[in-house]
Design a protein around this motif. Structure first.
Motif, PDB file in Angstrom:
ATOM      1  N   UNK A  24       0.838  -1.196   0.000  1.00 34.85           N
ATOM      2  CA  UNK A  24       0.000   0.000   0.000  1.00 34.85           C
ATOM      3  C   UNK A  24       0.865   1.234   0.000  1.00 34.85           C
ATOM      4  N   UNK A  25       0.242   2.375  -0.214  1.00 34.77           N
ATOM      5  CA  UNK A  25       0.996   3.619  -0.174  1.00 34.77           C
ATOM      6  C   UNK A  25       0.730   4.339   1.130  1.00 34.77           C
ATOM      7  N   UNK A  26       1.733   5.025   1.592  1.00 29.59           N
ATOM      8  CA  UNK A  26       1.684   5.774   2.839  1.00 29.59           C
ATOM      9  C   UNK A  26       2.079   7.210   2.539  1.00 29.59           C
ATOM     10  N   UNK A  27       1.412   8.161   3.152  1.00 32.04           N
ATOM     11  CA  UNK A  27       1.747   9.568   2.963  1.00 32.04           C
ATOM     12  C   UNK A  27       1.736  10.291   4.300  1.00 32.04           C
ATOM     13  N   UNK A  28       2.732  11.155   4.500  1.00 35.71           N
ATOM     14  CA  UNK A  28       2.762  11.988   5.704  1.00 35.71           C
ATOM     15  C   UNK A  28       1.625  13.006   5.692  1.00 35.71           C
ATOM     16  N   UNK A  29       1.023  13.225   4.521  1.00 41.19           N
ATOM     17  CA  UNK A  29      -0.068  14.190   4.395  1.00 41.19           C
ATOM     18  C   UNK A  29      -1.446  13.587   4.651  1.00 41.19           C
ATOM     19  N   UNK A  34      -1.295  13.512   9.766  1.00 39.83           N
ATOM     20  CA  UNK A  34      -1.368  14.929  10.146  1.00 39.83           C
ATOM     21  C   UNK A  34      -1.747  15.064  11.622  1.00 39.83           C
ATOM     22  N   UNK A  35      -2.657  14.209  12.069  1.00 42.01           N
ATOM     23  CA  UNK A  35      -3.051  14.219  13.477  1.00 42.01           C
ATOM     24  C   UNK A  35      -1.858  13.869  14.367  1.00 42.01           C
ATOM     25  N   UNK A  36      -1.069  12.895  13.961  1.00 42.51           N
ATOM     26  CA  UNK A  36       0.130  12.530  14.726  1.00 42.51           C
ATOM     27  C   UNK A  36       1.129  13.690  14.752  1.00 42.51           C
ATOM     28  N   UNK A  37       1.259  14.389  13.642  1.00 43.86           N
ATOM     29  CA  UNK A  37       2.164  15.537  13.581  1.00 43.86           C
ATOM     30  C   UNK A  37       1.722  16.631  14.550  1.00 43.86           C
ATOM     31  N   UNK A  38       0.422  16.863  14.638  1.00 43.91           N
ATOM     32  CA  UNK A  38      -0.097  17.867  15.576  1.00 43.91           C
ATOM     33  C   UNK A  38       0.129  17.429  17.023  1.00 43.91           C
ATOM     34  N   UNK A  39      -0.129  16.148  17.316  1.00 47.22           N
ATOM     35  CA  UNK A  39       0.075  15.634  18.674  1.00 47.22           C
ATOM     36  C   UNK A  39       1.556  15.596  19.044  1.00 47.22           C
ATOM     37  N   UNK A  91       8.145  14.301  16.229  1.00 47.32           N
ATOM     38  CA  UNK A  91       8.749  15.300  17.120  1.00 47.32           C
ATOM     39  C   UNK A  91      10.274  15.264  16.999  1.00 47.32           C
ATOM     40  N   UNK A  92      10.851  14.062  16.959  1.00 51.47           N
ATOM     41  CA  UNK A  92      12.298  13.943  16.800  1.00 51.47           C
ATOM     42  C   UNK A  92      12.733  14.556  15.474  1.00 51.47           C
ATOM     43  N   UNK A  93      12.039  14.254  14.399  1.00 48.15           N
ATOM     44  CA  UNK A  93      12.374  14.823  13.093  1.00 48.15           C
ATOM     45  C   UNK A  93      12.317  16.353  13.125  1.00 48.15           C
ATOM     46  N   UNK A  94      11.343  16.875  13.859  1.00 50.14           N
ATOM     47  CA  UNK A  94      11.233  18.327  14.019  1.00 50.14           C
ATOM     48  C   UNK A  94      12.402  18.883  14.815  1.00 50.14           C
TER      49      UNK A  94
END
Length: 99
Positions: A24-29, A34-39, A91-94
């Protein structure tokens, strides 16, 4: 995130990563990512190794459990279940200036 991603697409001045996972395909968008990025902004960072790109985070559900995290893996249950980036990895990537 370069290790986990097959293609990188630039869109709206930000990078959007697309990776193939088990057919399958996975996207950070995607909305769940996106919810994980906000959390990720609410996670409690205990230790950061910028050079090694690793970190340790406090669990959001109790004050005892901690998670070891790199850009490739995390010891949290979300990553163990899905094998896709969790809020700790975002968070680590940020923190190291990747995402």
């Amino acid at each position: 995130f370069e290790d986990c991603c097959a293609e990188v697409h630039e869109r709206r001045g930000k990078y959007s990563y697309v990776a193939s996972r088990e057919g399958g395909e996975f996207s950070h968008d995607s909305p769940p990512q996106r919810e994980r990025q906000e959390r990720a902004l609410q996670t409690i960072l205990l230790e950061l190794d910028r050079e090694g790109k690793k970190a340790r985070f406090l669990s959001s559900t109790d004050e005892v459990t901690t998670y070891e995290t790199s850009l490739d893996w995390c010891t949290c249950t979300d990553y163990a279940r899905r094998h896709l980036p969790c809020k700790h990895m975002y968070r680590l990537a940020n923190e190291v200036g990747i995402f």
